[in-house]
Design a protein around this motif. Structure first.
Motif, PDB file in Angstrom:
ATOM      1  N   VAL A 191       1.019  -1.241  -0.029  1.00 22.22           N
ATOM      2  CA  VAL A 191       0.073  -0.273  -0.138  1.00 22.22           C
ATOM      3  C   VAL A 191       0.969   1.719   0.147  1.00 22.22           C
ATOM      4  CG1 VAL A 191      -2.088   1.676   1.316  1.00 22.22           C
ATOM      5  CG2 VAL A 191      -1.861  -1.119   1.173  1.00 22.22           C
ATOM      6  N   LEU A 192       1.021   1.854  -0.755  1.00 24.76           N
ATOM      7  CA  LEU A 192       1.455   3.314  -0.799  1.00 24.76           C
ATOM      8  C   LEU A 192       1.088   4.659  -0.949  1.00 24.76           C
ATOM      9  CD1 LEU A 192       4.184   1.254  -3.562  1.00 24.76           C
ATOM     10  CD2 LEU A 192       4.455   1.803  -1.453  1.00 24.76           C
ATOM     11  N   GLN A 193       1.472   5.668  -1.568  1.00 23.24           N
ATOM     12  CA  GLN A 193       0.932   6.891  -1.130  1.00 23.24           C
ATOM     13  C   GLN A 193       1.475   7.205  -2.576  1.00 23.24           C
ATOM     14  OE1 GLN A 193      -0.301   8.313   2.703  1.00 23.24           O
ATOM     15  NE2 GLN A 193      -2.276   7.915   2.232  1.00 23.24           N
ATOM     16  N   LYS A 194       0.399   8.859  -3.396  1.00 25.18           N
ATOM     17  CA  LYS A 194       1.268   9.958  -3.957  1.00 25.18           C
ATOM     18  C   LYS A 194       0.777  10.958  -3.025  1.00 25.18           C
ATOM     19  CE  LYS A 194      -1.041   7.660  -8.617  1.00 25.18           C
ATOM     20  NZ  LYS A 194      -1.869   7.963  -9.957  1.00 25.18           N
ATOM     21  N   ASP A 195      -0.147  10.964  -2.621  1.00 28.37           N
ATOM     22  CA  ASP A 195      -0.071  12.391  -1.889  1.00 28.37           C
ATOM     23  C   ASP A 195      -0.733  11.680  -0.203  1.00 28.37           C
ATOM     24  OD1 ASP A 195      -0.260  14.702  -0.176  1.00 28.37           O
ATOM     25  OD2 ASP A 195       0.166  15.607  -2.252  1.00 28.37           O
ATOM     26  N   ILE A 196      -1.043  12.713   0.760  1.00 25.25           N
ATOM     27  CA  ILE A 196      -2.637  13.053   1.699  1.00 25.25           C
ATOM     28  C   ILE A 196      -3.609  11.666   0.923  1.00 25.25           C
ATOM     29  CG2 ILE A 196      -2.967  13.095   4.090  1.00 25.25           C
ATOM     30  CD1 ILE A 196      -0.881  14.470   3.955  1.00 25.25           C
ATOM     31  N   GLU A 197      -4.839  11.142   1.583  1.00 26.68           N
ATOM     32  CA  GLU A 197      -5.817  10.678   1.125  1.00 26.68           C
ATOM     33  C   GLU A 197      -5.821  10.261  -0.441  1.00 26.68           C
ATOM     34  OE1 GLU A 197      -9.487  12.289   2.259  1.00 26.68           O
ATOM     35  OE2 GLU A 197      -8.340  14.028   3.257  1.00 26.68           O
ATOM     36  N   GLU A 198      -4.488   9.863  -1.625  1.00 30.94           N
ATOM     37  CA  GLU A 198      -3.770   9.244  -2.185  1.00 30.94           C
ATOM     38  C   GLU A 198      -3.530   7.778  -2.438  1.00 30.94           C
ATOM     39  OE1 GLU A 198      -3.139  12.307  -5.573  1.00 30.94           O
ATOM     40  OE2 GLU A 198      -3.962  13.803  -4.737  1.00 30.94           O
ATOM     41  N   THR A 199      -3.754   7.045  -2.457  1.00 29.95           N
ATOM     42  CA  THR A 199      -3.285   5.516  -1.917  1.00 29.95           C
ATOM     43  C   THR A 199      -3.664   5.024  -2.944  1.00 29.95           C
ATOM     44  OG1 THR A 199      -4.556   5.638   0.295  1.00 29.95           O
ATOM     45  CG2 THR A 199      -3.209   3.878   0.133  1.00 29.95           C
ATOM     46  N   VAL A 200      -2.481   4.191  -3.693  1.00 29.17           N
ATOM     47  CA  VAL A 200      -2.319   3.006  -4.422  1.00 29.17           C
ATOM     48  C   VAL A 200      -1.658   1.961  -3.726  1.00 29.17           C
ATOM     49  CG1 VAL A 200      -1.264   2.201  -6.121  1.00 29.17           C
ATOM     50  CG2 VAL A 200      -1.457   4.918  -6.129  1.00 29.17           C
TER      51      VAL A 200
END
Length: 391
Positions: free
Chosen positions: A367-376
């Motif tokens: 589980v990774l993130q582009k930004d806060i509240e933007e999860t991949v």
């Protein structure tokens, strides 16, 4: 070879309850008031389960002493204690991750069997994530499904472990390898319990708060980032606010995806790295929250390496984690001296990740993130994972 085929259609298996009632209480903990203020003749039998640490709390004495009988005057309650109060039973287990075993789960079932509990009995877990996970698991397998209520007493269990129906225990040095989805019918959240937590346990729970904020609440994350001193001030109004924010966020996710087929996977931010660390360090050596916090730092670095987030975002995450006192270096201090090199440690961690129950294929899912509240949710190449564990 020829064959004939017959299909049998089944309804979905019922997870014990179709809804969970979460109650937030103000004031000091009073379990006698919660469970015994309105006793009724048709009250189902309760199997209360807690551990030695929780049972020894001053706030718990009025409740525990009713089960002690002739042992009332003895100052110490040891693991394995069983007491009765009418038809109800209290079982006290050992405290901490080393006791999160299938043997402890079976001890809960044995206590229920010894008291002639019926399927209508309610298993009540009173404690941190270890106790709530195991008690709910025991309820799910006792006579193919009893009922369950939980009283989380740690910050981690209030904001995460007790909410959402994940149950289980560790097995063969791996986290939560045996378990089920079995939501509690009631969760009693008493924020004042956190006043009695040691600093390490409070900080451990705070990691899950930060994780939830990164996933679902930019406002909460910014408030936490601006106030790392909240670790020394549990009376800050932000504490109860963050507990409710996290519970509401997780409840929203679980309602949409109880069995973790899609969006609930987001809640594993930091956990793939963190669970591997717990396994290789030795379960109980590093607290779950501290491991998850370190895991979030590694996830941020991996996100940057894979081109998902900016360097600025990765730096922000690592700085906030460090301000709370969590480790953010590639090699966690708990592993130093266990391996001959960082490369060997990294390879060992990656092997542990391959056994993570969240993987859907032979590859490791993160589980990774582009930004806060933007999860991949994605899979990563082994070389990239090994890189962030060494550099």
């Amino acid at each position: 070879m020829e064959f004939e085929e017959k299909n049998i259609a089944y309804p979905p298996v019922h997870p014990g309850t179709d809804r969970t009632f979460i109650r937030f209480y103000s004031g000091k903990p009073d379990l006698n008031q919660i469970f015994y203020s309105q006793e009724q003749e048709d009250q189902p039998q309760r199997i209360f389960v807690t551990d030695t640490n929780v049972a020894s709390l001053k706030e718990m004495q009025p409740f525990v002493n009713f089960f002690r009988g002739e042992d009332y005057s003895k100052p110490e309650i040891k693991p394995g204690f069983k007491g009765k109060r009418g038809n109800d039973v209290l079982l006290i287990l050992g405290s901490g991750e080393p006791f999160k075993t299938i043997q402890s789960v079976l001890a809960i079932c044995s206590a229920a069997i010894d008291s002639n509990a019926r399927r209508s009995a309610v298993f009540v877990g009173i404690g941190g994530g270890v106790i709530t996970d195991m008690t709910a698991f025991a309820a799910s397998i006792f006579k193919r499904g009893a009922l369950c209520e939980l009283v989380p007493t740690t910050l981690l269990s209030m904001v995460d472990a007790a909410v959402g129906g994940k149950t289980g225990c560790d097995f063969d040095s791996y986290k939560n390898m045996i378990g089920s989805f079995f939501p509690a019918q009631k969760i009693h959240i008493i924020p004042s319990f956190i006043q009695s937590l040691p600093e390490s346990e409070y900080r451990s729970g705070m990691a899950e708060v930060v994780k939830t904020a990164l996933l679902y609440s930019k406002d909460l994350f910014e408030k936490l980032a601006a106030k790392p001193e909240i670790l020394q001030n549990r009376n800050d109004p932000l504490v109860e606010q963050m507990i409710k924010t996290c519970v509401n966020a997780k409840a929203t996710v679980v309602e949409q995806d109880l069995t973790e087929k899609n969006i609930r996977m987001q809640l594993n931010l930091g956990h793939t790295f963190g669970h591997a660390l717990e396994t290789r360090a030795g379960l109980g050596t590093v607290s779950h929250g501290d491991a998850v916090a370190w895991g979030m730092s590694r996830a941020a670095v991996l996100s940057e390496k894979m081109g998902l987030c900016t360097q600025k975002y990765r730096t922000t995450i690592q700085n906030v984690l460090a301000s709370f006192g969590w480790e953010t270096t590639p090699l966690h201090s708990a592993l130093k001296g266990k391996y001959s090199s960082e490369e060997e440690a990294a390879n060992s961690l990656f092997e542990a990740m391959k056994k993570d129950k969240k993987n859907a294929s032979g590859k490791v899912r993160f589980v990774l993130q582009k930004d806060i509240e933007e999860t991949v949710i994605t899979e990563a190449d082994e070389k990239d994972v090994l890189c962030v564990l060494q550099n």
